[in-house]
Design an enzyme around this catalytic site. Structure first.
Site, PDB file in Angstrom:
ATOM      1  N   PHE A 124      63.755  23.049  45.656  1.00 19.61           N
ATOM      2  CA  PHE A 124      64.210  24.026  46.653  1.00 19.61           C
ATOM      3  C   PHE A 124      65.236  24.992  46.065  1.00 19.61           C
ATOM      4  CE2 PHE A 124      66.619  25.290  50.499  1.00 19.61           C
ATOM      5  CZ  PHE A 124      65.562  25.723  51.283  1.00 19.61           C
ATOM      6  N   GLU A 125      65.983  24.537  45.082  1.00 23.81           N
ATOM      7  CA  GLU A 125      67.043  25.369  44.486  1.00 23.81           C
ATOM      8  C   GLU A 125      66.509  26.293  43.376  1.00 23.81           C
ATOM      9  OE1 GLU A 125      67.627  22.021  45.260  1.00 23.81           O
ATOM     10  OE2 GLU A 125      68.758  22.690  47.002  1.00 23.81           O
ATOM     11  N   ILE A 178      56.463  15.997  45.773  1.00 25.82           N
ATOM     12  CA  ILE A 178      55.511  14.924  46.067  1.00 25.82           C
ATOM     13  C   ILE A 178      55.623  14.565  47.547  1.00 25.82           C
ATOM     14  CG2 ILE A 178      54.823  12.563  45.488  1.00 25.82           C
ATOM     15  CD1 ILE A 178      55.972  13.064  42.677  1.00 25.82           C
ATOM     16  N   HIS A 202      58.521  17.389  55.027  1.00 24.98           N
ATOM     17  CA  HIS A 202      59.587  18.003  54.229  1.00 24.98           C
ATOM     18  C   HIS A 202      59.013  18.791  53.038  1.00 24.98           C
ATOM     19  CE1 HIS A 202      63.765  18.201  52.908  1.00 24.98           C
ATOM     20  NE2 HIS A 202      63.401  17.841  51.702  1.00 24.98           N
TER      21      HIS A 202
HETATM   22  N1  INI Z   1      62.728  18.161  45.707  1.00 23.93           N
HETATM   23  C1  INI Z   1      61.721  18.174  44.802  1.00 23.93           C
HETATM   24  O1  INI Z   1      61.833  18.841  43.772  1.00 23.93           O
HETATM   25  N2  INI Z   1      60.611  17.414  45.008  1.00 23.93           N
HETATM   26  C2  INI Z   1      60.444  16.662  46.139  1.00 23.93           C
HETATM   27  O2  INI Z   1      59.398  15.983  46.258  1.00 23.93           O
HETATM   28  C3  INI Z   1      61.470  16.664  47.105  1.00 23.93           C
HETATM   29  N3  INI Z   1      61.314  15.898  48.309  1.00 23.93           N
HETATM   30  O3  INI Z   1      60.199  15.429  48.605  1.00 23.93           O
HETATM   31  O4  INI Z   1      62.274  15.710  49.073  1.00 23.93           O
HETATM   32  C4  INI Z   1      62.633  17.428  46.854  1.00 23.93           C
HETATM   33  N4  INI Z   1      63.671  17.451  47.723  1.00 23.93           N
HETATM   34  C5  INI Z   1      64.973  17.968  47.407  1.00 23.93           C
HETATM   35  C6  INI Z   1      65.056  19.475  47.630  1.00 23.93           C
HETATM   36  O5  INI Z   1      64.342  20.181  46.638  1.00 23.93           O
HETATM   37  C7  INI Z   1      66.505  19.964  47.621  1.00 23.93           C
HETATM   38  O6  INI Z   1      67.075  19.695  46.347  1.00 23.93           O
HETATM   39  C8  INI Z   1      67.363  19.310  48.703  1.00 23.93           C
HETATM   40  O7  INI Z   1      66.749  19.438  49.964  1.00 23.93           O
HETATM   41  C9  INI Z   1      68.767  19.968  48.751  1.00 23.93           C
HETATM   42  O8  INI Z   1      68.668  21.347  49.083  1.00 23.93           O
END
Ligand code: INI
Length: 158
Positions: A57-58, A82, A88
């Site tokens: 997400f970042e 995944i 989410h």
């Molecule tokens: N981030 C990922 O890179 N892959 C994932 O599968 C994932 N899941 O499934 O939760 C994930 N979550 C964290 C997200 O990217 C952020 O870092 C977090 O929400 C903080 O902003």
């Protein structure tokens, strides 16, 4: 007919690789694939910068800052989203893909989508150097090709 097709040789350009720490069992393999590809196509260590992100997400925010710095010819974003028990992952996937594309279009700096979007860990590992290739390798090759193709398009007479 005119055909414009670049080679896959790394010149003197700088490349940034942003990589998610989330699911790092997978993303470290994507990173290995990307680094190996850059090196085998001629990149020296000083042309490669790796920046870790907490999660996929970042990645768009980092891509945007790196792209606007104009220090890098291209940015490779690596991650592994995944599916879990909730939706989410859906929110992350769409935002990441759209965010990376937006940065590429707004800045003109190519940003590669090396983020796996998988149903399970097996699928992800298969695409991180397993039997279905390595998305990091693919993204690094795409970065080299985009940099070289954009140069060709800017050259006189094209
Ligand atoms: N981030 C990922 O890179 N892959 C994932 O599968 C994932 N899941 O499934 O939760 C994930 N979550 C964290 C997200 O990217 C952020 O870092 C977090 O929400 C903080 O902003």
């Amino acid at each position: 007919m005119n055909t414009i097709e670049s080679n896959l040789l790394v010149g003197n350009d700088q490349f940034a690789i942003i990589v998610s720490r989330f699911n790092d069992l997978v993303t470290r393999r994507l990173l290995d694939g990307a680094l190996d590809t850059f090196r085998r196509h001629g990149a020296k260590e000083e042309q490669l910068t790796v920046i870790w992100a907490p999660g996929s997400f970042e990645l768009p925010q980092l891509a945007q800052q790196l792209a606007t710095s104009k220090k890098y010819a291209a940015i490779v974003a690596l991650g592994a989203v995944i599916q879990g028990e909730t939706t989410h992952h859906d929110y992350i996937n769409h935002q990441v893909a759209a965010g990376l594309m937006r940065t590429a279009q707004e800045t003109g700096v190519p940003v590669m989508f090396g983020v796996l979007t998988c149903e399970n860990l097996d699928q992800a590992l298969n695409r991180a150097g397993g039997k279905a290739g390595n998305k990091g390798t693919e993204a690094a090759l795409a970065a080299i090709e985009m940099v070289n193709t954009l140069k060709l398009l800017k050259s006189p007479g094209v």
